[in-house]
Design a protein around this motif. Structure first.
Motif, PDB file in Angstrom:
ATOM      1  N   LYS B  71       0.841  -1.200   0.000  1.00 34.92           N
ATOM      2  CA  LYS B  71       0.000   0.000   0.000  1.00 34.92           C
ATOM      3  C   LYS B  71       0.876   1.249   0.000  1.00 34.92           C
ATOM      4  O   LYS B  71       0.579   2.228  -0.687  1.00 34.92           O
ATOM      5  CB  LYS B  71      -0.881  -0.015   1.246  1.00 34.92           C
ATOM      6  CG  LYS B  71      -1.870   1.129   1.336  1.00 34.92           C
ATOM      7  CD  LYS B  71      -3.103   0.838   0.540  1.00 34.92           C
ATOM      8  CE  LYS B  71      -4.149   1.933   0.714  1.00 34.92           C
ATOM      9  NZ  LYS B  71      -5.326   1.671  -0.106  1.00 34.92           N
ATOM     10  N   GLU B  74       2.135   2.324  -3.258  1.00 33.63           N
ATOM     11  CA  GLU B  74       1.171   2.959  -4.144  1.00 33.63           C
ATOM     12  C   GLU B  74       1.183   4.467  -3.994  1.00 33.63           C
ATOM     13  O   GLU B  74       0.651   5.177  -4.837  1.00 33.63           O
ATOM     14  CB  GLU B  74      -0.234   2.426  -3.855  1.00 33.63           C
ATOM     15  CG  GLU B  74      -0.396   0.987  -4.268  1.00 33.63           C
ATOM     16  CD  GLU B  74      -1.739   0.427  -3.853  1.00 33.63           C
ATOM     17  OE1 GLU B  74      -2.614   1.208  -3.440  1.00 33.63           O
ATOM     18  OE2 GLU B  74      -1.899  -0.793  -3.936  1.00 33.63           O
ATOM     19  N   GLU B 350      -4.904   5.878 -13.240  1.00 33.68           N
ATOM     20  CA  GLU B 350      -5.977   6.854 -13.219  1.00 33.68           C
ATOM     21  C   GLU B 350      -5.505   8.244 -13.579  1.00 33.68           C
ATOM     22  O   GLU B 350      -6.199   9.007 -14.226  1.00 33.68           O
ATOM     23  CB  GLU B 350      -6.636   6.851 -11.837  1.00 33.68           C
ATOM     24  CG  GLU B 350      -7.645   5.742 -11.730  1.00 33.68           C
ATOM     25  CD  GLU B 350      -7.626   5.105 -10.376  1.00 33.68           C
ATOM     26  OE1 GLU B 350      -6.898   5.595  -9.506  1.00 33.68           O
ATOM     27  OE2 GLU B 350      -8.326   4.105 -10.182  1.00 33.68           O
ATOM     28  N   TYR B 358       0.464   1.758  -9.598  1.00 31.42           N
ATOM     29  CA  TYR B 358      -0.939   1.616  -9.221  1.00 31.42           C
ATOM     30  C   TYR B 358      -1.083   0.450  -8.254  1.00 31.42           C
ATOM     31  O   TYR B 358      -1.822   0.526  -7.278  1.00 31.42           O
ATOM     32  CB  TYR B 358      -1.765   1.359 -10.480  1.00 31.42           C
ATOM     33  CG  TYR B 358      -3.256   1.311 -10.251  1.00 31.42           C
ATOM     34  CD1 TYR B 358      -3.986   2.484 -10.108  1.00 31.42           C
ATOM     35  CD2 TYR B 358      -3.914   0.099 -10.175  1.00 31.42           C
ATOM     36  CE1 TYR B 358      -5.342   2.434  -9.899  1.00 31.42           C
ATOM     37  CE2 TYR B 358      -5.276   0.047  -9.967  1.00 31.42           C
ATOM     38  CZ  TYR B 358      -5.983   1.219  -9.827  1.00 31.42           C
ATOM     39  OH  TYR B 358      -7.322   1.176  -9.611  1.00 31.42           O
ATOM     40  N   ARG B 359      -0.373  -0.598  -8.553  1.00 40.95           N
ATOM     41  CA  ARG B 359      -0.390  -1.771  -7.663  1.00 40.95           C
ATOM     42  C   ARG B 359       0.979  -2.395  -7.764  1.00 40.95           C
ATOM     43  O   ARG B 359       1.538  -2.526  -8.846  1.00 40.95           O
ATOM     44  CB  ARG B 359      -1.456  -2.762  -8.131  1.00 40.95           C
ATOM     45  CG  ARG B 359      -1.387  -4.123  -7.471  1.00 40.95           C
ATOM     46  CD  ARG B 359      -2.211  -4.148  -6.227  1.00 40.95           C
ATOM     47  NE  ARG B 359      -2.499  -5.532  -5.802  1.00 40.95           N
ATOM     48  CZ  ARG B 359      -1.779  -6.171  -4.887  1.00 40.95           C
ATOM     49  NH1 ARG B 359      -0.773  -5.588  -4.309  1.00 40.95           N
ATOM     50  NH2 ARG B 359      -2.097  -7.412  -4.530  1.00 40.95           N
TER      51      ARG B 359
ATOM     52  N   THR C  59      -5.735  -6.908  -8.196  1.00 42.21           N
ATOM     53  CA  THR C  59      -5.673  -5.453  -8.249  1.00 42.21           C
ATOM     54  C   THR C  59      -7.094  -4.920  -8.264  1.00 42.21           C
ATOM     55  O   THR C  59      -7.928  -5.398  -9.037  1.00 42.21           O
ATOM     56  CB  THR C  59      -4.948  -4.999  -9.527  1.00 42.21           C
ATOM     57  OG1 THR C  59      -3.773  -5.773  -9.679  1.00 42.21           O
ATOM     58  CG2 THR C  59      -4.599  -3.542  -9.450  1.00 42.21           C
ATOM     59  N   TYR C  61      -9.853  -2.123  -9.023  1.00 38.98           N
ATOM     60  CA  TYR C  61     -10.121  -0.953  -9.862  1.00 38.98           C
ATOM     61  C   TYR C  61     -11.467  -0.385  -9.452  1.00 38.98           C
ATOM     62  O   TYR C  61     -12.432  -1.134  -9.265  1.00 38.98           O
ATOM     63  CB  TYR C  61     -10.148  -1.324 -11.337  1.00 38.98           C
ATOM     64  CG  TYR C  61      -8.824  -1.800 -11.870  1.00 38.98           C
ATOM     65  CD1 TYR C  61      -7.907  -0.909 -12.394  1.00 38.98           C
ATOM     66  CD2 TYR C  61      -8.502  -3.146 -11.842  1.00 38.98           C
ATOM     67  CE1 TYR C  61      -6.693  -1.346 -12.880  1.00 38.98           C
ATOM     68  CE2 TYR C  61      -7.290  -3.592 -12.322  1.00 38.98           C
ATOM     69  CZ  TYR C  61      -6.383  -2.684 -12.841  1.00 38.98           C
ATOM     70  OH  TYR C  61      -5.181  -3.124 -13.318  1.00 38.98           O
ATOM     71  N   ARG C 156      -7.516  -2.157  -1.192  1.00 46.93           N
ATOM     72  CA  ARG C 156      -8.509  -1.618  -2.120  1.00 46.93           C
ATOM     73  C   ARG C 156      -8.240  -0.141  -2.326  1.00 46.93           C
ATOM     74  O   ARG C 156      -7.702   0.540  -1.463  1.00 46.93           O
ATOM     75  CB  ARG C 156      -9.919  -1.829  -1.562  1.00 46.93           C
ATOM     76  CG  ARG C 156     -10.318  -3.259  -1.522  1.00 46.93           C
ATOM     77  CD  ARG C 156     -11.720  -3.388  -0.999  1.00 46.93           C
ATOM     78  NE  ARG C 156     -12.700  -3.164  -2.037  1.00 46.93           N
ATOM     79  CZ  ARG C 156     -13.105  -4.106  -2.869  1.00 46.93           C
ATOM     80  NH1 ARG C 156     -12.613  -5.304  -2.783  1.00 46.93           N
ATOM     81  NH2 ARG C 156     -14.008  -3.848  -3.789  1.00 46.93           N
ATOM     82  N   ARG C 157      -8.652   0.340  -3.475  1.00 47.69           N
ATOM     83  CA  ARG C 157      -8.344   1.731  -3.783  1.00 47.69           C
ATOM     84  C   ARG C 157      -9.139   2.682  -2.911  1.00 47.69           C
ATOM     85  O   ARG C 157      -8.741   3.819  -2.702  1.00 47.69           O
ATOM     86  CB  ARG C 157      -8.639   2.039  -5.251  1.00 47.69           C
ATOM     87  CG  ARG C 157      -7.850   1.217  -6.206  1.00 47.69           C
ATOM     88  CD  ARG C 157      -6.376   1.366  -6.014  1.00 47.69           C
ATOM     89  NE  ARG C 157      -5.879   2.676  -6.370  1.00 47.69           N
ATOM     90  CZ  ARG C 157      -4.600   3.009  -6.335  1.00 47.69           C
ATOM     91  NH1 ARG C 157      -3.720   2.118  -5.949  1.00 47.69           N
ATOM     92  NH2 ARG C 157      -4.217   4.204  -6.675  1.00 47.69           N
ATOM     93  N   ASP C 158     -10.283   2.251  -2.438  1.00 43.29           N
ATOM     94  CA  ASP C 158     -11.113   3.160  -1.654  1.00 43.29           C
ATOM     95  C   ASP C 158     -10.806   3.051  -0.167  1.00 43.29           C
ATOM     96  O   ASP C 158     -11.528   3.576   0.659  1.00 43.29           O
ATOM     97  CB  ASP C 158     -12.604   2.880  -1.916  1.00 43.29           C
ATOM     98  CG  ASP C 158     -12.931   1.408  -1.811  1.00 43.29           C
ATOM     99  OD1 ASP C 158     -12.038   0.643  -1.392  1.00 43.29           O
ATOM    100  OD2 ASP C 158     -14.053   1.016  -2.149  1.00 43.29           O
TER     101      ASP C 158
END
Lengths: 237, 401, 169, 169, 336, 120
Positions: B71, B74, B350, B358-359, C59, C61, C156-158
């Motif tokens: 994390k 990222e 994004e 991104y990951r 991953t 999204y 997670r992205r959120d």
């Protein structure tokens, strides 16, 4: 000396207080106290709370080249036998209750050394969901050894400072700094992202400029779920 | 059609054994070994269900050192990631740096100059020796105790490791956590005369390996304790993704340095030590042999370090200088002392041209090796469990990341 | 300039094209439909000798575009698998890897590959814990990294990076 | 009998020289030229504070421990040119990972690594390197690297391996 | 002890036996505890030297005050009694372990007549008390209500009873040769350097090795230290003990090793007698310390065995070997 | 009473007093904690919460070892008086004891064959 500072009571002091009005007792007592403090200082058995990189450096410190044994320090595996807990490495939220428990299980008098950035402040992980921002948020720490990881030399210096502190504390020269984080302290000394001490504007600007990544403000403070209610602060052991 | 694994070898212990189905007469003891235990190599916790002293079931619990590196990566730029991943496999930090940078370079399409490649390879081999020294030493510590012969062999190993750390300190300025790799090359060039000093150290260490071998591995007590213990089946190991010395000790002749050369390994002939016994002793013997081989490789490469620049990209003056194409993903791996250490990157998606991944997933060999424990421990005694954990040599920073 | 991706092995690529009914595979690996994943994986392992399970990485999204509109994508995770076959010296075959991916919309699940490669067990557990992908039929779906009572899935992205957790955060 | 080999080896080591370094407070250990442990801010050749408050180090620091408060632009008395100043500079050693990136990006070589470790503190604030402490560190043994040296060494166009400023060359 | 007072005709220093025991006992106990405490220093120095490091140097000259500092510190430590323990047993165990190990000292002849209690069954008394040490160790393991401690206690008992037989059988060899249980008689039977470790050539030497091995096991030394294997059982039976209570176990362990060396020196190495070089306390002390050093040397060079291997070693090899040895020495005595 | 026994008993008393003295000294000098957090008195198990009590039934193999021990111990008890009086008893006693030990060793061999001393 101000005994209220200490987490433990010393029956010898209590006993002597009753007879201290007789001349000569206080002299003998001071000498005895010096000897006792000397013994505490010079036999710091270490409980290595070695979790990560600093643990390797702790191993190096007890190796032939640096030899902690010289100053009477040997590592023991169970907290019951130890005097100093050396927190060497990152403490995660999952690990923290265990560390606290092991710390509680150590008999008084006991001291703690935070070795390395991760233990002191959580290092660059301090913003991460799973890392505790410094062990002094949940237990008292006596000496902070900087470095990532600190050299074995640094650890030896840290033990030296601890010896110094023990001596001065018993001699009454040491006043516990008021800066000891109270139990339940949640903010480390560094204003982190999301710290109320920092302006949210700076946070946002930094997030924008440094991270280059903030889809829908997910990384912002506002994106975080609210804190659970704070239970009453428990007594610190 | 291939048979399912457990039908092939019915004698295998069942890692998902239902304790309710085990002998109801037995009085099982659930013993937590770890997260703080002198011989779980950090904060591994293994919950052992003991019948007497025999392990019936072993359940490893990891995550006590989960620091969210993936994390964190990222949010950091590609340049900032290198010093961060140093802390994953803290016994061989060089390897982490190389593993992430190899992935970034592959996605960028940048190849480091030959001098950087040679330096990386030499550093990696020297680092491998240092890492195996720790591995052998702590294994001895597990078997011999902190007050005993184990401590002696451990301290001998650390004594030699200090020589290597001094070498690295001379180049990079740190004992470990060097931050010396960067995207497209190296950050620190070799100081003058370093190669001679490195060779002297390598000679000294390879001359002393016999000492650990005689002291520890030839010792009848050690043979008694480690021979036939925790035999790893090669098929199981491959399916679990276990690589490195554990796989090679089980008779699988696979080494990425030789089979998928990277760095300067293509320029040199590598003898891969392989043993077929698959037990704890074989793993230690493979490590000792690898130490010798690494010393040889590093010495040979030291003779041929080409002159030239050490970086392919412009040195970093601005953070966020390195940018990967959007949405691309890739994987690159190197052979770390514990096996295949790889990095899977998905480049920024994004925001156009973002300088952070991104990951990012770190494929760590120790995580796979830890998943062997439930298969290895049952049937052995508590004393063997420490030998087994020592012989698979997990690094918890890498397991939990 | 080095190749950006390891080339897919030709024989497997041809078989996979036939299996998936496509003409060409992307170098990052084909997308496999979820309902045929186990079949695909079993064939890879048993017929094509891909014994070595390298990794599985999910991953997350976020949803893109207006729902219902053209090119809109739901909130989803993409699980990337990579398997390998070890060199076969007799046949002169080098080490080859084969990546493949599967898209899992949030709220749905994907079959677990733990029955094919036992190594997928721990790998999928990690992804389940950190990314929240649900693997159907996983033998041991416990959290692996985070404590059992942890809210949310951190990768997670959120998921905010500095989510606060009492009493330490 | 190799049981006795072990005894022989340990007996032999009884007579090997000790490898132990002297205790650090008795005799400081000589460290490598590049050894990095702490930080210093330095003055430039004109005797002015070299830091111009550009915040490059603050941005690159992976653990975000540097806080720079830029001062206004002033005219330099030595050169007569306009230059930036730094009003306050704080480096929190509590969370430093000595990665040397701040040194590398510094455009004016103002921040330099120091080869002497900071003393362990009794409190977190003891480890906070304020501007005064950073400038006081200038007189400690400095590490060999500065921003321009590091950048010069990594330059892809560099031909000769000799790095300027390195004592050993 | 060197300037030993004249020995009265009765073999007692004073006319009353309790007074004799009291005075000599206090001297011997304090000396032995001192030696045991400093043997910790000695071991740390010795091991350190073996590992190319100096060992304790900072506390007093050459670190000599290290054991004092350790002891005084342990006195000051807090005494935590965990909530789950069986309290009476838990409190009693450290006391008994020191008493049991000290008790053995009563029958060890340090010089001619210089023995606290010259029991006519001296050997049996010594062996009985030293195996009695198992009891408090087991008590500690059981009372702690800790799985590690319990495993340590279980291992200690299993190991102790397994090695009791070889120990006893090996000790029977000198008894057969000397024809007496009295340690003084055994030493006198070896007068003139006719040590049982050397003579008779066959059984004596093997019996000495056997006795030495078994006493290593009884004293929980490597390679037989499974009851408190740190790398497996954290600290074995002492895992829950704090401060001085742990210190008692620590001390008892060293005392036990010291006493085991003393008994071995008495039974097999001629005790205080050194043939033509004269006789005296110093020879006994020297022999004891040499054996002690060998134990340390072995300890810091070997690894430890596994519990089952340990049992197998004893029951499969050492017990029959002991029986054969006794028979062989008996044959020697009868035929000679 | 034999004065030696009296000495031995007195000495055991001395040993007891010395040992108890150390514990009393520890009681006097030892510090006491001001606050008693409950976790202090928890059983140590590597920082984890112990599961159940440690007092469990043992594996039968421990009893097997104990039985073997009793067996051989009793037999040693027979040997000891014989060993003491070997000179007086002469050759016949030696032969008798050899036969006795031989029978015992046969039993031992049987136990080994049966795997009674195997730990696993």
């Amino acid at each position: 000396m101000n005994e209220q500072d200490q987490a433990f009571r010393h029956p010898l002091y209590d006993m002597v207080e009753g007879v201290a009005r007789f001349p000569g007792v206080d002299v003998a007592f001071t000498t005895a106290d010096k000897v006792l403090t000397w013994s505490q200082r010079n036999s710091l058995w270490v409980f290595p709370m070695a979790t990560s990189c600093c643990g390797i450096e702790f191993m190096a410190a007890s190796s032939s080249r640096f030899d902690l044994d010289r100053i009477g320090t040997i590592p023991r595996a169970t907290p019951r036998h130890c005097d100093v807990m050396i927190i060497a490495g990152t403490i995660t939220v999952k690990m923290a209750p265990r560390v606290k428990k092991l710390w509680d299980q150590m008999p008084e008098p006991k001291w703690a050394i935070a070795m390395g950035s991760c233990a002191i402040s959580g290092d660059f992980y301090r913003d991460i969901y799973s890392v505790v921002p410094g062990v002094d948020t949940f237990m008292p720490v006596d000496v902070y050894v900087p470095g990532c990881p600190p050299n074995p030399d640094g650890l030896l210096e840290g033990l030296r400072r601890l010896q110094d502190k023990i001596r001065r504390k018993r001699a009454g020269e040491w006043v516990e700094p008021d800066r000891r984080p109270p139990p339940g302290m949640r903010a480390p000394s560094i204003p982190r992202i999301g710290d109320p001490a920092r302006s949210p504007r700076i946070d946002d600007a930094q997030l924008d400029s440094v991270m280059h990544l903030d889809p829908g403000g997910a990384l912002r403070r506002s994106g975080a779920p609210p804190l659970p209610p704070v239970p009453p602060a428990e007594e610190e052991g | 059609m291939r048979m399912p694994l457990d039908l092939l070898l019915p004698s295998w212990p069942d890692p998902h054994l239902d304790l309710g189905e085990y002998d109801p007469e037995a009085d099982l003891v659930a013993l937590n070994m770890g997260p703080q235990h002198p011989s779980t190599h950090g904060v591994l916790r293994v919950k052992l269900y003991l019948d007497g002293e025999t392990v019936v079931k072993a359940v490893p619990y990891v995550g006590y050192l989960h620091r969210g590196v993936e994390k964190l990566c990222e949010k950091l730029t590609y340049v900032q990631i290198t010093p961060i991943v140093d802390k994953n496999d803290y016994v061989s930090p060089m390897m982490n740096e190389w593993a992430v940078n190899a992935a970034f370079e592959a996605l960028l399409g940048v190849e480091p100059p030959p001098r950087a490649q040679y330096m990386r390879t030499i550093f990696a081999e020297i680092q491998r020796i240092a890492s195996h020294l720790i591995s052998i030493g702590t294994w001895g510590l597990d078997m011999g105790g902190a007050i005993g012969g184990g401590a002696t062999v451990f301290l001998y190993c650390l004594r030699e490791r200090e020589l290597i750390l001094d070498l690295f300190e001379e180049v990079t300025g740190c004992r470990f956590h060097y931050n010396t790799h960067t995207v497209g090359g190296m950050r620190h060039d070799l100081p003058a005369g370093w190669d001679k000093r490195a060779k002297a150290v390598l000679d000294r260490i390879s001359a002393r390996t016999w000492e650990y071998e005689r002291f520890l591995l030839d010792n009848p007590i050690c043979r008694q304790r480690a021979e036939g213990i925790a035999v790893v089946d090669p098929t199981l190991a491959m399916e679990l993704g276990v690589s490195g010395p554990i796989l090679r000790a089980s008779g699988v002749d696979y080494d990425m340095r030789r089979d998928a050369p990277y760095g300067a390994y293509g320029d040199i002939d590598i003898q891969v030590p392989v043993r077929t016994e698959g037990d704890a002793l074989a793993r230690a013997l493979v490590r000792i042999a690898e130490m010798r081989e690494s010393a040889r490789i590093a010495s040979t490469l030291l003779d041929g370090v080409p002159e030239g620049p050490i970086g392919a990209l412009k040195p970093v003056k601005l953070h966020g200088a390195v940018k990967l194409k959007d949405g691309e993903e890739g994987y690159a791996a190197i052979e770390s002392p514990r096996g295949e250490l790889g990095t899977y990157v998905v480049a920024a998606r994004e925001r156009r041209g973002a300088a952070s991944p991104y990951r990012l997933k770190i494929r760590s060999p120790s995580y796979h090796a830890i998943s062997l424990l439930p298969w290895l421990c049952p049937g052995h005694t508590l004393s063997d469990v420490v030998v087994i954990i020592g012989s698979i040599d997990p690094i918890m920073g890498e397991v939990d990341r | 300039m080095p190749p950006r991706h390891e080339p897919l092995p030709a024989d497997v690529a041809a078989w996979a094209c036939e299996f998936l009914g496509v003409d060409e595979l992307p170098p990052e690996g084909p997308f496999v439909p979820r309902d045929r994943l186990v079949e695909f994986a079993t064939a890879l392992k048993n017929d094509h000798d891909f014994l070595f399970f390298v990794y599985c990485a999910a991953t997350h999204y976020l949803a893109e575009g207006e729902p219902g509109s053209d090119g809109a994508l739901p909130d989803r995770t993409v699980v990337a698998y990579r398997v390998r076959r070890l060199p076969d010296r007799r046949r002169g075959r080098p080490t080859q890897t084969f990546p493949f991916r599967v898209v899992v919309p949030t709220g749905e699940s994907t079959p677990s590959l733990a029955g094919v490669w036992v190594g997928a067990d721990w790998q999928e557990r990690e992804q389940l814990d950190l990314v929240g992908t649900v693997f159907q039929g996983h033998p041991d779906p416990r959290r692996v990294m985070m404590p059992d009572d942890w809210p949310g899935h951190p990768l997670r992205r959120d998921y905010a990076i500095d989510t606060a957790h009492f009493p330490w955060r | 009998m190799s049981l006795f080999d072990a005894l022989a080896i340990s007996f032999r080591n009884l007579f090997r020289p000790k490898v132990t370094e002297p205790l650090p407070w008795k005799q400081a250990r000589p460290r490598a030229d590049r050894y990095r442990a702490s930080f210093a801010l330095v003055h430039d050749e004109h005797g002015e504070e070299a830091c111009i408050g550009c915040k490059m180090c603050e941005k690159i620091c992976p653990s975000q421990i540097i806080t720079v408060t830029p001062g206004g632009k002033v005219e330099s008395p030595a050169t007569g040119k306009k230059r930036g100043t730094c009003a306050d500079f704080t480096l929190d050693l509590n969370a430093c990972i000595v990665c040397e990136l701040c040194v590398q990006v510094c455009p004016t070589d103002a921040i330099i690594m120091v080869r002497v470790q900071e003393k362990p503190g009794f409190d977190r604030t003891d480890l906070l390197l304020t501007m005064e402490r950073l400038y006081a560190n200038e007189h400690k043994p400095l590490a060999w690297s500065s921003g321009s040296v590091l950048v010069g060494m990594q330059d892809p166009k560099r031909v000769a391996p000799a790095a300027p400023g390195e004592g050993e060359d | 002890m060197n300037g030993a007072p004249p020995v009265a005709a009765s073999g007692l220093l004073f006319n009353s036996a309790p007074l004799h025991a009291l005075v000599l006992g206090l001297v011997v106990v304090s000396l032995c505890m001192g030696v045991a405490a400093w043997s910790i220093w000695y071991e740390r120095k010795f091991a350190a030297r073996m590992q190319n490091r100096p060992g304790p140097t900072e506390v007093g000259p050459w670190g000599l005050l290290q054991p004092i500092a350790d002891g005084l510190k342990m006195l000051q430590k807090e005494d935590i009694v965990p909530a789950a323990v069986d309290r009476p047993l838990f409190e009693l165990a450290p006391l008994l372990v020191v008493v049991a190990s000290l008790g053995t000292l009563a029958v060890i002849p340090w010089g001619d007549g210089l023995v606290i209690a010259d029991l006519h069954i001296g050997v049996l008394f010594a062996l009985a008390l030293s195996s009695l040490m198992l009891l408090p160790v087991w008590m500690a393991g059981w009372a702690s209500n800790n799985k590690y401690a319990l495993l340590g206690g279980m291992r200690a008992i299993a190991q102790g009873v397994s090695y009791e037989i070889p120990l006893l059988l090996a000790a029977t060899v000198p008894i057969v040769l000397a024809g007496s249980f009295r340690l003084g008689d055994i030493v006198e039977a070896q007068a003139g350097l006719r040590w049982f470790a050397l003579w008779p050539p066959g059984p004596g030497a093997v019996a000495f090795v056997l006795f030495f091995m078994a006493s290593l096991a009884e004293a929980n030394r490597i390679p037989f230290d499974i009851p408190e294997a740190e790398s497996e059982l954290v600290a074995g039976v002492t895992v829950e003990y704090t401060g001085m209570k742990f210190g008692m176990f620590y001390l008892a362990e060293y005392l036990h090793t010291l006493i085991a060396s003393a008994i071995a020196a008495t039974l097999f190495l001629g005790g205080w007698d050194m043939g033509p070089l004269g006789a005296g306390v110093h020879w006994m002390v020297l022999k004891t310390l040499v054996l002690f050093a060998v134990i340390f040397w072995i300890r810091w060079s070997w690894l430890r065995l596994r519990a089952d291997q340990l049992m197998a070693l004893s029951w499969r090899w050492l017990v029959p070997l002991g029986l054969v040895l006794v028979m062989a020495s008996a044959t020697w005595v009868v035929l000679a | 009473m034999d004065p030696a026994w009296l000495s031995a008993l007195t000495f055991l008393g001395v040993a007891f007093v010395v040992a108890a003295g150390a514990l009393v000294g520890a009681r006097l000098l030892g510090v006491k904690s001001r606050v008693d957090v409950p976790t202090r008195r928890d059983t140590y198990e590597c920082g984890e919460e112990p599961e159940g009590v440690a007092w469990v039934r043992f594996h039968p193999r421990y009893y097997l070892v104990a039985l073997l021990f009793v067996l051989f111990d009793v037999e040693t008890v027979f040997i000891l008086p014989w060993a003491l009086n070997l000179d007086d008893l002469g050759l016949l006693a030696l032969v008798e004891m050899v036969v006795f030990v031989g029978i015992l060793l046969l039993g031992w061999a049987y136990a080994v064959r049966k795997g009674a001393i195997e730990w696993q």
